[in-house]
Design a protein around this motif. Structure first.
Motif, PDB file in Angstrom:
ATOM      1  N   PRO A 147       3.920  14.798   7.799  1.00 54.52           N
ATOM      2  CA  PRO A 147       3.336  13.341   7.709  1.00 54.52           C
ATOM      3  C   PRO A 147       3.810  12.641   6.381  1.00 54.52           C
ATOM      4  CG  PRO A 147       1.622  15.193   7.242  1.00 54.52           C
ATOM      5  CD  PRO A 147       3.029  15.959   7.649  1.00 54.52           C
ATOM      6  N   PRO A 148       3.536  11.471   6.379  1.00 48.17           N
ATOM      7  CA  PRO A 148       3.550  10.654   5.147  1.00 48.17           C
ATOM      8  C   PRO A 148       2.469  10.850   3.961  1.00 48.17           C
ATOM      9  CG  PRO A 148       2.598   9.115   6.738  1.00 48.17           C
ATOM     10  CD  PRO A 148       3.086  10.523   7.382  1.00 48.17           C
ATOM     11  N   GLN A 149       1.667  11.777   4.378  1.00 53.69           N
ATOM     12  CA  GLN A 149       0.618  12.142   3.283  1.00 53.69           C
ATOM     13  C   GLN A 149       1.191  13.095   2.420  1.00 53.69           C
ATOM     14  OE1 GLN A 149      -0.130  12.232   6.578  1.00 53.69           O
ATOM     15  NE2 GLN A 149      -1.803  10.762   6.832  1.00 53.69           N
ATOM     16  N   MET A 150       2.378  13.604   2.522  1.00 55.00           N
ATOM     17  CA  MET A 150       3.060  14.683   1.887  1.00 55.00           C
ATOM     18  C   MET A 150       4.268  14.327   1.040  1.00 55.00           C
ATOM     19  SD  MET A 150       4.645  18.186   3.429  1.00 55.00           S
ATOM     20  CE  MET A 150       3.257  18.342   4.669  1.00 55.00           C
ATOM     21  N   LEU A 151       4.274  14.610  -0.089  1.00 56.81           N
ATOM     22  CA  LEU A 151       5.374  14.136  -0.875  1.00 56.81           C
ATOM     23  C   LEU A 151       6.200  15.534  -1.315  1.00 56.81           C
ATOM     24  CD1 LEU A 151       6.882  12.074  -2.661  1.00 56.81           C
ATOM     25  CD2 LEU A 151       5.478  12.485  -4.505  1.00 56.81           C
ATOM     26  N   ALA A 152       7.487  15.606  -1.175  1.00 57.82           N
ATOM     27  CA  ALA A 152       8.056  16.902  -1.458  1.00 57.82           C
ATOM     28  C   ALA A 152       9.431  16.360  -2.332  1.00 57.82           C
ATOM     29  CB  ALA A 152       8.761  17.563  -0.382  1.00 57.82           C
ATOM     30  N   GLN A 153       9.587  17.208  -3.481  1.00 56.09           N
ATOM     31  CA  GLN A 153      10.685  17.174  -4.310  1.00 56.09           C
ATOM     32  C   GLN A 153      11.461  18.438  -4.582  1.00 56.09           C
ATOM     33  OE1 GLN A 153       7.181  15.874  -7.084  1.00 56.09           O
ATOM     34  NE2 GLN A 153       9.000  14.616  -7.956  1.00 56.09           N
ATOM     35  N   ARG A 154      12.581  18.082  -5.052  1.00 54.15           N
ATOM     36  CA  ARG A 154      13.668  19.284  -5.243  1.00 54.15           C
ATOM     37  C   ARG A 154      14.125  19.084  -6.608  1.00 54.15           C
ATOM     38  NH1 ARG A 154      18.263  22.123  -1.622  1.00 54.15           N
ATOM     39  NH2 ARG A 154      19.361  22.966  -3.406  1.00 54.15           N
ATOM     40  N   PHE A 155      13.999  20.004  -7.414  1.00 56.22           N
ATOM     41  CA  PHE A 155      14.725  19.787  -8.812  1.00 56.22           C
ATOM     42  C   PHE A 155      15.640  20.915  -8.986  1.00 56.22           C
ATOM     43  CE2 PHE A 155      10.365  18.491  -8.855  1.00 56.22           C
ATOM     44  CZ  PHE A 155      10.463  16.964  -9.717  1.00 56.22           C
TER      45      PHE A 155
END
Length: 170
Positions: A147-155
């Protein structure tokens, strides 16, 4: 931004800025404050914190312009919040004395003693950031989520990869 964080004209500065601290802007909601700090600490670059945000200090909107967020650091629950031994009328700005952000309630000394305090939580988060140079120096890729309430990042940095997932629940 004004609608969400500075809806009243006295919360705004020069028609282009907000003169509030993080805790009051986020309704003193601990989960929202932690989420904001988490996002700041996992964005590329150098994070900048305003003094007092590590303990959830408030602001004093009765003071003019930028002075609303320049009140004395709240070191303890003693006179002048441990900031100065001067007479209270000799301080450049008065400490925040009353309400949920008053120095008797929100101060460094009390939070140092509480392992679950915002100060101790933020110290652990800062250590984690320091242990993971990928956050500051790595290539950041945003990952589509549902869902849009989740923010995911890859570094990615060299042969090392870190992921973060931030979730704001209702």
């Amino acid at each position: 931004m004004f609608r969400a964080f500075g809806p009243d004209e006295d919360m705004q500065l020069y028609g282009r800025g907000i003169r509030r601290r993080l805790a009051p802007m986020l309704g003193n909601d601990r989960s929202r404050i932690e989420l904001a700090h988490s996002l700041l600490l996992t964005l590329p670059g150098t994070p900048v914190l305003r003094y007092g945000d590590e303990i959830g200090m408030g602001d004093d909107l009765s003071l003019p312009a930028r002075e609303s967020v320049r009140t004395p650091m709240q070191w303890n629950d003693e006179s002048n919040c441990g900031f100065s031994f001067a007479a209270p009328d000799r301080l450049a700005l008065p400490p925040i004395a009353d309400g949920q952000f008053g120095y008797r309630t929100v101060n460094v000394q009390a939070q140092r003693r509480d392992p679950d305090s915002l100060l101790n939580w933020l110290q652990r988060a800062l250590r984690r950031r320091k242990e993971c140079p990928e956050f500051a120096l790595g290539e950041c890729t945003w990952i589509d989520t549902d869902p849009p309430q989740m923010l995911a990042q890859r570094f990615e940095l060299g042969d090392s990869t870190c992921f973060t997932i931030s979730v704001r629940s209702a």
